[in-house]
Design an enzyme around this catalytic site. Structure first.
Site, PDB file in Angstrom:
ATOM      1  CG  ASP A 125      43.863  45.150  38.603  1.00 23.74           C
ATOM      2  OD1 ASP A 125      42.666  45.470  38.717  1.00 23.74           O
ATOM      3  OD2 ASP A 125      44.219  43.964  38.544  1.00 23.74           O
TER       4      ASP A 125
HETATM    5  C1  BGC Z   1      41.243  42.562  39.021  1.00 21.15           C
HETATM    6  C2  BGC Z   1      41.033  42.966  37.584  1.00 21.15           C
HETATM    7  C3  BGC Z   1      39.671  43.559  37.408  1.00 21.15           C
HETATM    8  C4  BGC Z   1      39.526  44.724  38.361  1.00 21.15           C
HETATM    9  C5  BGC Z   1      38.202  45.440  38.236  1.00 21.15           C
HETATM   10  C6  BGC Z   1      40.878  43.660  40.008  1.00 21.15           C
HETATM   11  O1  BGC Z   1      40.878  43.223  41.319  1.00 21.15           O
HETATM   12  O2  BGC Z   1      42.588  42.171  39.199  1.00 21.15           O
HETATM   13  O3  BGC Z   1      41.244  41.874  36.735  1.00 21.15           O
HETATM   14  O4  BGC Z   1      39.489  43.945  36.083  1.00 21.15           O
HETATM   15  O5  BGC Z   1      39.649  44.249  39.693  1.00 21.15           O
HETATM   16  O6  BGC Z   1      37.169  44.676  38.707  1.00 21.15           O
END
Ligand code: BGC
Length: 743
Positions: free
Chosen positions: A286
């Site tokens: 993530d």
């Molecule tokens: C979130 C994810 C997301 C990623 C990219 C993160 O902060 O937890 O779910 O896909 O950002 O935007």
């Protein structure tokens, strides 16, 4: 090798990418990946594992000095997120094609509930229990996303959650594992289509692996402390369902699991996912999930972070640059085996080949196609279809709904009744409200010339100002019926939007109180990204429609429901508590040694001295304008062997006046087991459309699988004994039951 390389360079002149020219088309993808790997330096390999974010950021920015374009040109970037549009993706892809090996970039984006056509939030869609509708929403989103040059959506989120404080509850499929598995599959198939590489499809991403929905205290990014049997029984199955459906990618979660950050969870990533489940896609961390392990206190620096993440199976580093800055050194110092790096690179390249990017890196970058896809009336119709099926009728006293067209003077009250952005909800890639139909517009359009509708705001969603209440009360008093829109603004649920209180914000409850005091019938439409606590409204309002954040077609869908053009069919996939103090509260909790149902004289009971244990609205609850009768429950036999199965059938009749849909739910309980079992577990459901007076027989096949659980050694077993099979209209509205003995 050198000759091969030269030929490849020549071939590149007539072909989009050097790798495409170098690698003969007749080979299998694995062979083509291997050939390409032989051309790559260690640095270029590591580049494939590195993902940067474009202009829009969806997480904390830690490094502002990155020269993205120059890194792309140098072959140091494998993927970008947050770049979209056929034109922009083409321009940046062209930069990647200036790199030595011309390996195309993968473009990823959070397309959570629609790209240009905004659908209801995923939690709302889950309320439909309609796999075709859910799949349709993902298909439309994929078609628009792919037309915008994007190859990959970071969805579906398959995290089970039982905590409405957690803002991300809006992104998932609710609290139940069985339903979560079914929805995970529908969404993966919807995004990806039948085969990888379809021009109208995108790669899906099962996230967040794992157990993110169980963050302590419902606080985002927090720790998770969890027993093995909970992890296996409740939280992992939707991920497994995504693998079985062929999901292309996984994303690890931000949380720790019993002290280990997910991005470095060797057991989950290497042993379970890539090992036991045979998953052959890739795992992306993530946002900054790798270097955030420093904040957790799990690693000392980015070197250590890269080491732990790579060893434990995380293939792509989203934005932290930990791999880019450290992997080469780690390999040279023999801390990380090159085979691990190679494996990660191969997994990513495989997907690029599968998408056809080596044949044509601009495959998805066609501006004309993009324009067409964004204005497809079929997509708008799909958004309406899904929104209607996502709206839950919680209460309907004296059959106040459906309203009769043209009969009444309607007072429409509340800031949300005239809102657009709030109907779309959180997590949308485009800030475009031009296609949104507000409730005010939806009702106005539905009523047309018959409209006798007066709108007044009353109060804002947030804030302390009550000065508009007087006017709202006057409008209500002059009407025949009041429709109020109450709830959360779009930014009150979602990532990093945990709430300690689940109350209705601002002065909206006060507005309700004063409007209700006029004595007029009041219909409340609740709009929110989570279950709210609204006891007074729940007690007093004459009808309550929980519309969540219904997306662009929300206003039309709500009008259709209020006037009965669409008979509501949705049912809750999350439990609504009476108070935040009851959380986590789920339909499948456990019995205790001190049951509340024990003798009234017994003092020591598992309950609250100030509140019931029961929810405000139970899992599976949801009304229709018609009614359904259940009869003739039959079991093909009352006992069975482990390898056997039985058929449970029940007759469901539409006993009311309207055509409508019922979601028939099958629950099973195992009253005595070597691991204490939940009071009931959902094990099947059917959604039926019946005309008034019409009946249908619904059958469920039950085998040992439906009776099984993970025992203390984590074996999936069914223990001999008596089971209770229950069929009903909600988890707290069981209409028929039977006993089954497993021999
Ligand atoms: C979130 C994810 C997301 C990623 C990219 C993160 O902060 O937890 O779910 O896909 O950002 O935007």
């Amino acid at each position: 090798m050198i000759a091969q390389f030269r030929n490849a360079v020549l071939a590149a002149a007539s072909c989009f990418c050097l790798a495409g020219g170098a690698i003969a088309q007749h080979k299998t993808i694995s062979q083509r990946v291997d050939s390409l790997m032989r051309l790559m330096t260690l640095k270029e390999k590591i580049g494939q594992l590195n993902q940067y974010s474009g202009k829009n950021v969806t997480g904390p920015v830690t490094d502002r000095n990155v020269n993205m374009l120059s890194d792309i040109k140098s072959g140091l970037v494998g993927s970008l997120l947050n770049v979209k549009g056929a034109k922009d993706t083409r321009e940046i892809q062209a930069v990647a094609l200036q790199s030595r090996l011309k390996i195309p970039l993968l473009f990823g984006l959070d397309v959570i509930h629609g790209y240009s056509t905004v659908f209801p939030i995923p939690l709302a869609e889950s309320m439909s229990w309609d796999m075709d509708a859910i799949r349709l929403a993902a298909e439309v989103a994929a078609e628009e996303t792919a037309a915008a040059g994007v190859h990959w959506t970071f969805a579906p989120m398959v995290d089970i959650t039982r905590d409405p404080r957690w803002g991300r509850i809006m992104e998932g499929a609710g609290e139940d594992t069985y339903l979560g598995e079914r929805i995970a599959k529908a969404r993966v198939l919807g995004f990806q289509g039948e085969r990888p590489g379809g021009i109208n499809s995108v790669m899906a991403c099962a996230k967040h692996f794992a157990a993110y929905g169980a963050v302590s205290a419902g606080r985002d990014y927090n720790d998770v402390e969890m027993s093995d049997h909970q992890l296996w029984e409740t939280y992992l199955p939707p991920f497994k369902a995504a693998v079985d459906a062929g999901v292309a990618t996984f994303m690890s979660s931000f949380n720790t699991i019993n002290g280990i950050p997910a991005a470095a969870h060797d057991f989950l990533q290497r042993k379970v996912l890539k090992g036991d489940w045979g998953y052959n896609g890739f795992i992306v961390s993530d946002w900054g999930g790798i270097d955030q392990m420093i904040h957790w206190g799990y690693v000392a620096d980015k070197y250590d972070a890269a080491l732990k993440a790579m060893r434990s199976g995380c293939d792509m580093d989203m934005v932290s640059r930990s791999y880019l800055e450290n992997l080469e050194k780690l390999v040279k110092e023999k801390q990380v085996a090159i085979q691990l790096v190679d494996d990660a690179v191969k997994r990513i390249l495989y997907k690029k080949f599968e998408l056809g990017l080596f044949e044509d890196p601009y495959r998805f970058c066609n501006v004309e196609r993009e324009e067409k896809a964004m204005s497809n009336p079929r997509h708008t119709a799909a958004a309406l279809h899904v929104a209607e099926r996502s709206i839950v009728l919680l209460k309907n006293e004296k059959q106040l709904l459906p309203l009769q067209k043209g009969r009444q003077k309607i007072a429409l009250i509340g800031a949300l009744a005239n809102a657009k952005r709030d109907l779309q909800g959180n997590w949308i890639p485009n800030n475009d409200t031009s296609k949104v139909v507000s409730i005010y517009e939806g009702l106005g359009k539905y009523l047309g010339r018959d409209a006798n509708l007066v709108y007044v705001k009353g109060v804002d969603v947030k804030g302390a100002d009550t000065s508009g209440i007087g006017e709202a009360v006057a409008v209500a008093a002059a009407s025949d019926v009041v429709v109020m829109a109450i709830g959360e603004t779009w930014d009150m649920s979602g990532e990093s939007k945990s709430r300690a209180e689940l109350s209705v914000p601002g002065q909206q409850e006060e507005l309700f109180r004063r409007v209700y005091a006029t004595g007029k019938p009041v219909i409340v439409i609740m709009l929110a990204g989570r279950p709210l606590v609204f006891n007074e409204i729940a007690d007093k309002a004459h009808a309550i429609v929980y519309a969540w954040w219904p997306g662009n077609e929300g206003g039309n869908a709500i009008a259709n429901v209020l006037f009965g053009k669409y008979n509501p069919s949705a049912k809750l996939t999350v439990t609504f508590p009476r108070s935040v103090g009851q959380v986590p509260l789920t339909y499948n909790g456990y019995k205790t040694g001190h049951p509340l149902s024990s003798s009234p004289n017994m003092l020591y009971k598992s309950g609250y001295i100030d509140m019931a244990n029961t929810p405000r609205y139970a899992f599976g609850h949801g009304l229709s304008y018609t009614s359904f009768a259940y009869s003739e429950l039959q079991l093909s036999k009352v006992s069975m062997q482990q390898r056997d199965s039985v058929i449970l059938s029940v007759v469901v009749t539409n006993s009311g006046r309207y055509t409508g849909e019922e979601i028939v739910q099958l629950y099973i309980s195992d009253p005595v087991a070597s691991i204490v079992q939940p009071m009931k577990k959902l094990k099947g459901f059917r959604k039926l459309l019946l005309k008034p007076g019409e009946s249908a027989t619904v059958s469920f096949s039950i085998s040992a699988h439906e009776l099984s659980f993970y025992d203390k050694d984590l074996r999936w077993i069914a223990e001999p004994g008596r089971f209770k099979l229950m069929v009903g209209s909600a988890s707290d509205d069981i209409r028929a039951q039977a006993d089954l003995t497993l021999l």
